[in-house]
Design an enzyme around this catalytic site. Structure first.
Site, PDB file in Angstrom:
ATOM      1  N   LYS A 214      15.562  35.721  41.580  1.00  0.00           N
ATOM      2  CA  LYS A 214      15.621  34.508  41.128  1.00  0.00           C
ATOM      3  C   LYS A 214      15.020  34.506  39.497  1.00  0.00           C
ATOM      4  CE  LYS A 214      16.909  31.801  45.084  1.00  0.00           C
ATOM      5  NZ  LYS A 214      16.384  31.065  45.946  1.00  0.00           N
ATOM      6  N   ARG A 248      15.199  36.269  52.784  1.00  0.00           N
ATOM      7  CA  ARG A 248      16.703  36.155  52.393  1.00  0.00           C
ATOM      8  C   ARG A 248      16.649  37.017  51.190  1.00  0.00           C
ATOM      9  NH1 ARG A 248      20.395  33.657  49.146  1.00  0.00           N
ATOM     10  NH2 ARG A 248      22.223  33.397  49.870  1.00  0.00           N
TER      11      ARG A 248
HETATM   12  N1  HH2 Z   1      19.080  30.796  47.990  1.00  0.00           N
HETATM   13  C1  HH2 Z   1      20.330  30.853  47.478  1.00  0.00           C
HETATM   14  C2  HH2 Z   1      21.074  30.241  48.340  1.00  0.00           C
HETATM   15  N2  HH2 Z   1      20.907  29.957  49.574  1.00  0.00           N
HETATM   16  N3  HH2 Z   1      19.404  29.549  51.219  1.00  0.00           N
HETATM   17  C3  HH2 Z   1      18.114  29.776  51.582  1.00  0.00           C
HETATM   18  N4  HH2 Z   1      18.010  29.309  52.916  1.00  0.00           N
HETATM   19  N5  HH2 Z   1      17.183  29.969  50.910  1.00  0.00           N
HETATM   20  C4  HH2 Z   1      17.438  30.261  49.679  1.00  0.00           C
HETATM   21  O1  HH2 Z   1      16.259  30.470  48.858  1.00  0.00           O
HETATM   22  C5  HH2 Z   1      18.828  30.404  49.200  1.00  0.00           C
HETATM   23  C6  HH2 Z   1      19.967  29.987  49.986  1.00  0.00           C
HETATM   24  C7  HH2 Z   1      20.495  31.406  46.044  1.00  0.00           C
HETATM   25  O2  HH2 Z   1      20.815  32.703  46.003  1.00  0.00           O
HETATM   26  P1  HH2 Z   1      22.311  33.451  45.988  1.00  0.00           P
HETATM   27  O3  HH2 Z   1      22.974  33.152  47.127  1.00  0.00           O
HETATM   28  O4  HH2 Z   1      22.080  34.930  45.483  1.00  0.00           O
HETATM   29  O5  HH2 Z   1      22.958  32.888  44.760  1.00  0.00           O
HETATM   30  P2  HH2 Z   1      24.158  31.644  44.531  1.00  0.00           P
HETATM   31  O6  HH2 Z   1      23.587  30.246  45.200  1.00  0.00           O
HETATM   32  O7  HH2 Z   1      24.436  31.571  43.155  1.00  0.00           O
HETATM   33  O8  HH2 Z   1      25.350  32.316  45.479  1.00  0.00           O
END
Ligand code: HH2
Length: 283
Positions: A214, A248
């Site tokens: 992040k 995660r």
């Molecule tokens: N962070 C993201 C997405 N989903 N779910 C939970 N429970 N906790 C988190 O910290 C979290 C999440 C963001 O990360 P990422 O999926 O890599 O990115 P994007 O939302 O751009 O797909």
């Protein structure tokens, strides 16, 4: 509280996720990626078809379904993949279809606020769910987020969302809670949540933490997206020590190994009762 940890590997079937957007939009690539993350130590695979990065635009239901369903179906029927499948969505229709296709965990970054039907889908299915804190919504959440005390506000929010879920028929033992690192938080808010994460263990449910790659890690280290593994590992080790149990991440192998050593050190529980391939080495 159990000492065991679980790694939730991120499988983003999106064109625009902040760190891996477009890399796994092709279902075959997403499935292969999921299998690879499982082989590296992920017991949970979190499949998502809508980015929640700051500024992200919502995705239509049919498009989200088109992205995630073939991937969940294929992972669920793959003999090599024994992982629990999680659907990262805030839409009830998507959650329902994903659960029917083999998922058993709903990761809803809106904590059941995004879709009024979501809570009944989770309750009726008996699935696990992860309720996450977010201030505002992805399109605008990073515009000057403010708290009097970020930790106590996140804690109260999670407590209230858990009470709501339970009152609507979701079994408390199926709920996990996540402070939502990066979701309507400054660098200082994220660091304070990590530093005082142990205060959230009082909620009595497994804590999920998502720091992987992040931007606050980039702000601190000056590193780009592909060079934040060490920073990700550091925050996850710290979070384990302060009580988080589900992690995660995108970089499953390094985080798995770091947490395996951390858990063995903190608990003194070595060798583990059930050896895994990664713990069989004699060197
Ligand atoms: N962070 C993201 C997405 N989903 N779910 C939970 N429970 N906790 C988190 O910290 C979290 C999440 C963001 O990360 P990422 O999926 O890599 O990115 P994007 O939302 O751009 O797909």
């Amino acid at each position: 509280m159990t000492d065991a940890f679980r790694i939730m590997g991120v499988v983003n079937v999106t064109p625009d996720s902040f760190s891996d957007g477009g890399r796994y939009l092709d279902p075959d690539k997403a499935v292969a990626h999921g299998a690879d993350l499982h082989a590296q130590g992920a017991q949970i695979l979190d499949v998502g078809g809508e980015s929640t990065r700051p500024g992200a635009e919502p995705v239509a239901e049919q498009e989200e379904l088109r992205r995630v369903l073939p991937v969940i179906e294929a992972l669920a029927s793959s003999p090599d993949v024994q992982a629990q499948l999680s659907i990262d969505t805030s839409k009830a229709t998507v959650a329902r279809a994903a659960l029917a296709a083999g998922a058993s965990l709903v990761n809803d970054v809106t904590a059941l606020r995004g879709d009024p039907e979501m809570v009944s889908v989770v309750a009726a299915s008996g699935a696990e769910c992860c309720l996450m804190h977010m201030l505002g919504e992805p399109r605008t959440m990073q515009r000057d987020p403010r708290y009097d005390d970020v930790v106590s506000e996140v804690k109260s929010f999670l407590e209230a969302r858990m009470a709501f879920a339970v009152s609507e028929g979701v079994a408390e033992r199926r709920i996990m809670l996540d402070p939502g690192i990066g979701f309507g938080k400054t660098v200082e808010h994220n660091l304070e949540l990590l530093r005082r994460l142990d205060e959230l263990t009082g909620l009595g449910r497994p804590l999920v933490i998502g720091t992987s790659r992040k931007s606050f890690l980039g702000r601190i280290t000056g590193r780009g997206l592909d060079a934040r593994v060490a920073a990700t590992v550091a925050t996850n080790v710290l979070a384990y020590e302060r009580g988080a149990r589900v992690f995660r991440v995108h970089d499953v192998g390094p985080v798995h190994d770091a947490l395996a050593v951390t858990a063995a050190t903190v608990t003194g529980a070595w060798p583990p009762t059930t050896p895994t391939s990664s713990t069989m080495s004699t060197t």
